[in-house]
Every structure is written in C-alpha cells, then in structure tokens.
Design a protein around this motif. Structure first.
Motif, PDB file in Angstrom:
ATOM      1  N   LEU A 215     -11.839   5.979  15.867  1.00  0.00           N
ATOM      2  CA  LEU A 215     -10.541   6.168  15.228  1.00  0.00           C
ATOM      3  C   LEU A 215     -10.646   5.824  13.748  1.00  0.00           C
ATOM      4  O   LEU A 215     -11.272   4.833  13.383  1.00  0.00           O
ATOM      5  CB  LEU A 215      -9.499   5.270  15.900  1.00  0.00           C
ATOM      6  CG  LEU A 215      -8.049   5.379  15.412  1.00  0.00           C
ATOM      7  CD1 LEU A 215      -7.464   6.733  15.772  1.00  0.00           C
ATOM      8  CD2 LEU A 215      -7.211   4.259  16.019  1.00  0.00           C
ATOM      9  N   THR A 216     -10.047   6.645  12.888  1.00  0.00           N
ATOM     10  CA  THR A 216      -9.989   6.365  11.454  1.00  0.00           C
ATOM     11  C   THR A 216      -8.565   5.995  11.081  1.00  0.00           C
ATOM     12  O   THR A 216      -7.635   6.755  11.330  1.00  0.00           O
ATOM     13  CB  THR A 216     -10.458   7.576  10.630  1.00  0.00           C
ATOM     14  OG1 THR A 216     -11.806   7.894  10.984  1.00  0.00           O
ATOM     15  CG2 THR A 216     -10.404   7.263   9.141  1.00  0.00           C
ATOM     16  N   VAL A 217      -8.426   4.823  10.480  1.00  0.00           N
ATOM     17  CA  VAL A 217      -7.110   4.280  10.138  1.00  0.00           C
ATOM     18  C   VAL A 217      -6.988   4.180   8.623  1.00  0.00           C
ATOM     19  O   VAL A 217      -7.923   3.749   7.944  1.00  0.00           O
ATOM     20  CB  VAL A 217      -6.928   2.881  10.771  1.00  0.00           C
ATOM     21  CG1 VAL A 217      -5.594   2.278  10.360  1.00  0.00           C
ATOM     22  CG2 VAL A 217      -7.048   2.968  12.282  1.00  0.00           C
ATOM     23  N   SER A 218      -5.832   4.558   8.097  1.00  0.00           N
ATOM     24  CA  SER A 218      -5.527   4.366   6.678  1.00  0.00           C
ATOM     25  C   SER A 218      -4.637   3.134   6.556  1.00  0.00           C
ATOM     26  O   SER A 218      -3.427   3.217   6.786  1.00  0.00           O
ATOM     27  CB  SER A 218      -4.818   5.600   6.104  1.00  0.00           C
ATOM     28  OG  SER A 218      -5.662   6.739   6.188  1.00  0.00           O
ATOM     29  N   PRO A 219      -5.213   1.976   6.237  1.00  0.00           N
ATOM     30  CA  PRO A 219      -4.434   0.729   6.276  1.00  0.00           C
ATOM     31  C   PRO A 219      -3.350   0.683   5.209  1.00  0.00           C
ATOM     32  O   PRO A 219      -3.513   1.197   4.106  1.00  0.00           O
ATOM     33  CB  PRO A 219      -5.495  -0.345   6.027  1.00  0.00           C
ATOM     34  CG  PRO A 219      -6.559   0.359   5.251  1.00  0.00           C
ATOM     35  CD  PRO A 219      -6.588   1.761   5.774  1.00  0.00           C
ATOM     36  N   ASN A 220      -2.251   0.040   5.582  1.00  0.00           N
ATOM     37  CA  ASN A 220      -1.156  -0.202   4.637  1.00  0.00           C
ATOM     38  C   ASN A 220      -1.549  -1.396   3.779  1.00  0.00           C
ATOM     39  O   ASN A 220      -1.215  -2.540   4.073  1.00  0.00           O
ATOM     40  CB  ASN A 220       0.139  -0.465   5.406  1.00  0.00           C
ATOM     41  CG  ASN A 220       1.294  -0.787   4.477  1.00  0.00           C
ATOM     42  OD1 ASN A 220       1.342  -0.318   3.343  1.00  0.00           O
ATOM     43  ND2 ASN A 220       2.220  -1.602   4.961  1.00  0.00           N
ATOM     44  N   SER A 221      -2.278  -1.118   2.710  1.00  0.00           N
ATOM     45  CA  SER A 221      -2.845  -2.195   1.899  1.00  0.00           C
ATOM     46  C   SER A 221      -1.905  -2.606   0.781  1.00  0.00           C
ATOM     47  O   SER A 221      -1.530  -1.800  -0.064  1.00  0.00           O
ATOM     48  CB  SER A 221      -4.182  -1.723   1.308  1.00  0.00           C
ATOM     49  OG  SER A 221      -4.714  -2.705   0.446  1.00  0.00           O
ATOM     50  N   ARG A 222      -1.537  -3.870   0.787  1.00  0.00           N
ATOM     51  CA  ARG A 222      -0.724  -4.435  -0.298  1.00  0.00           C
ATOM     52  C   ARG A 222      -1.566  -5.287  -1.237  1.00  0.00           C
ATOM     53  O   ARG A 222      -1.161  -5.598  -2.340  1.00  0.00           O
ATOM     54  CB  ARG A 222       0.414  -5.297   0.295  1.00  0.00           C
ATOM     55  CG  ARG A 222       1.299  -4.561   1.286  1.00  0.00           C
ATOM     56  CD  ARG A 222       2.069  -3.432   0.630  1.00  0.00           C
ATOM     57  NE  ARG A 222       2.954  -3.956  -0.398  1.00  0.00           N
ATOM     58  CZ  ARG A 222       4.192  -4.412  -0.137  1.00  0.00           C
ATOM     59  NH1 ARG A 222       4.654  -4.414   1.101  1.00  0.00           N
ATOM     60  NH2 ARG A 222       4.949  -4.852  -1.124  1.00  0.00           N
ATOM     61  N   LEU A 223      -2.746  -5.678  -0.753  1.00  0.00           N
ATOM     62  CA  LEU A 223      -3.671  -6.468  -1.559  1.00  0.00           C
ATOM     63  C   LEU A 223      -5.074  -5.886  -1.409  1.00  0.00           C
ATOM     64  O   LEU A 223      -5.521  -5.612  -0.300  1.00  0.00           O
ATOM     65  CB  LEU A 223      -3.682  -7.936  -1.114  1.00  0.00           C
ATOM     66  CG  LEU A 223      -2.446  -8.774  -1.439  1.00  0.00           C
ATOM     67  CD1 LEU A 223      -2.547 -10.130  -0.763  1.00  0.00           C
ATOM     68  CD2 LEU A 223      -2.284  -8.943  -2.936  1.00  0.00           C
TER      69      LEU A 223
END
Length: 314
Positions: A215-223
């Motif tokens: 699975l490829t995930v696009s993380p919700n990156s805040r930092l």
C-alpha cells in the motif's frame, strides 16, 4: 620511434645487457636463445638504433644501448614498485578509508563499530562523513556509503549487511488525544504525520506492506525535517505519527515514550554497503565490510519489543 617499446622487450634486453650473454639471459628467463634474439631485434627496430655490438665471441653495449639499459632499469624498477604497492593495497590493512552514512545510523552503529575495528587494525585510518543527504561516492571521493532503504544506483555494487524495518509509532499523549489509527489510509486525512527528508528521499509517500499486501500512503504531514533524530523528538512530544526504523525507536518503545501503531504494517529498509570497486582490490574495504556485517547481525533489532502501556483507544 612509431610506438612505445613492449615491456617484455625491455625486460629481455635489460637481462641480456646485465649478463652480457643471450644464452645466459635465456637460461635466467627460461626461454630459448632464439626468443632472446628475436625480442632484442624487435626492440632495436622499434627504437631504430643498434643496442649491441655483436661479434662471434661476445656482445657489448653501444652508446645507445647504455641509454636504454639505464632508463630500462628505471622503468622496470618503477613497474616493480607499482606492482608491490598494488599488492599491498589488496593485502595490507593500512591507509585511509572514506565512508559516508546518515547521521542517525552512523552515530548509533558505525561510531562504536569503527572504534572496535580500530583496536584490531590500528594502521587503518577512517574518514567518516555523516550527512542526511544523498552522497555521490564517485564525485565526493568516497570508498563506501552505508545506505538504509532507498534506491541504489545500478552502476554501484551493493552488499546486503542487515535486515531492517520501519514501523509506525506515536506518543501515548498523541493517541490519547487523537485516537489509534486502524488503517494506513487514515494517515492521509484523519491523523497528523511527521515526515523525514532523509538523504534527499522524497517524503511525499510511504510504501508499506503486510502479509504480501502493498500500500502507498500520502501522509498528512504537518511537520517535515531532514534529520531523523529531530523527527523522533517531535514524535515523542506528541506532534504526530512517524514512520521510523525500528533500530532508531527501539529505546523509546521500551521506555514507553512511544507506542507502535498499525503493527501489522511495515516498510522494508534493509542496510546495504554501496561501493564502486570490487573488495578483492582493496583490503581496507574488504575488512570493513566483512566485519560490519556480523557486527550488525548481533545488534540490529529484529522485532519491536514494547512494554505494556495503558492507553485507551478512542
């Protein structure tokens, strides 16, 4: 002279000139007298001068022969020196070995390994570069790069040194406030993530797997940061969910500062030695790699070992 003389011709000539005899030169080189005569004639034709005065009973050097003997001896001595130095580089453990690695892994594993290796090979000098960026071992004059995960250029040699996985983890405080993710897809919108741009690797997506499912995930990156230790500090502080090598967060897991989440999902990030020339031609490179592999096998964690932590899943 149209081309450089053959090294074999010079060797035959110097031997004959030292012994002042084609027959004795043939005995010493274990060839026939005809072979000696042929090689010297080829050399004379190449340099376009006679090198010997020949008579029925003896030979002697011409003035040009004296020049060729003197310079030929110097050339053969230089070849012998070069050959000896090359042999030493393949067999002797001495001189400088230039190594690059990421900051975190280099500090945690390479630093103590180098100290232990130096105790056995005191003539081996180490020039270690720790950098959280991609390293071009050719242009930056590195003998060896230690890589953790990521793509390895096809033109280099890669040797597997140890197994390593990256796992999802978060601080208990974060989980108490935001709840536990049940699936990696929740990391794209429902949770806050911390991403690492380690060694110029793009943090835009996380490729993880479980039991053959990828699975490829696009993380919700805040930092986001280019240093793994800083990212871990943010994670311990409760700023978000982090995908990090098990070796890096093992201590925090054991101390309860971090908790593994989504434990069935992981990312393979094995450790490789990457170099551009065969270890057969470098004793320094060979001894470093062949000792590092068992060293890591004894120390890299194989599975997460977390203490029981009371955190309510929301």
């Amino acid at each position: 002279m149209d081309k450089l003389p053959a090294l074999e011709d010079i060797k035959v000539f110097v031997t004959a000139a030292r012994l002042m005899s084609f027959a004795r030169a043939a005995d010493q080189l274990q060839v026939s007298p005809a072979y000696i005569s042929k090689r010297i004639k080829l050399l004379e034709k190449n340099v376009n001068v006679a090198l010997f005065f020949r008579s029925a009973r003896a030979i002697s050097l011409t003035p040009e022969g004296e020049i060729v003997l003197r310079t030929g001896e110097q050339l053969l001595q230089g070849i012998e020196t070069m050959t000896g130095e090359l042999r030493a580089s393949r067999e002797e453990i001495r001189g400088v070995l230039r190594i690059s690695c990421s900051t975190g892994f280099g500090s945690e594993y390479l630093n103590p390994f180098i100290l232990s290796l130096r105790a056995h090979y005191p003539l081996l000098d180490i020039d270690l570069t720790l950098a959280d960026r991609a390293v071009d071992i050719i242009s930056e004059n590195m003998d060896l790069d230690i890589c953790i995960g990521g793509a390895i250029p096809e033109q280099y040699i890669a040797r597997h040194l140890g197994e390593n996985i990256r796992i999802f983890c978060a601080a208990p405080a974060y989980l108490e406030l935001h709840g536990w993710p049940e699936h990696p897809r929740e990391l794209e919108q429902q949770h806050t993530c911390i991403t690492i741009r380690e060694r110029n690797q793009a943090p835009a997506s996380w490729k993880v797997s479980r039991a053959g499912e990828v699975l490829t995930v696009s993380p919700n990156s805040r930092l986001s940061v280019n240093n793994g230790d800083v990212a871990k500090q943010w994670c311990v502080n409760g700023e978000g969910i982090l995908l990090r090598s098990l070796w890096s967060v093992q201590h925090e897991l054991e101390q309860g500062q971090l908790v593994q989440v989504l434990p069935e999902w992981q990312q393979m990030a094995d450790v490789y030695a990457v170099y551009s020339r065969s270890i057969k031609n470098s004793a320094n490179l060979r001894v470093f790699i062949e000792n590092l592999e068992p060293y890591l096998a004894q120390r890299l964690p194989r599975q997460a070992q977390t203490e029981s932590i009371k955190v309510n899943k929301k």
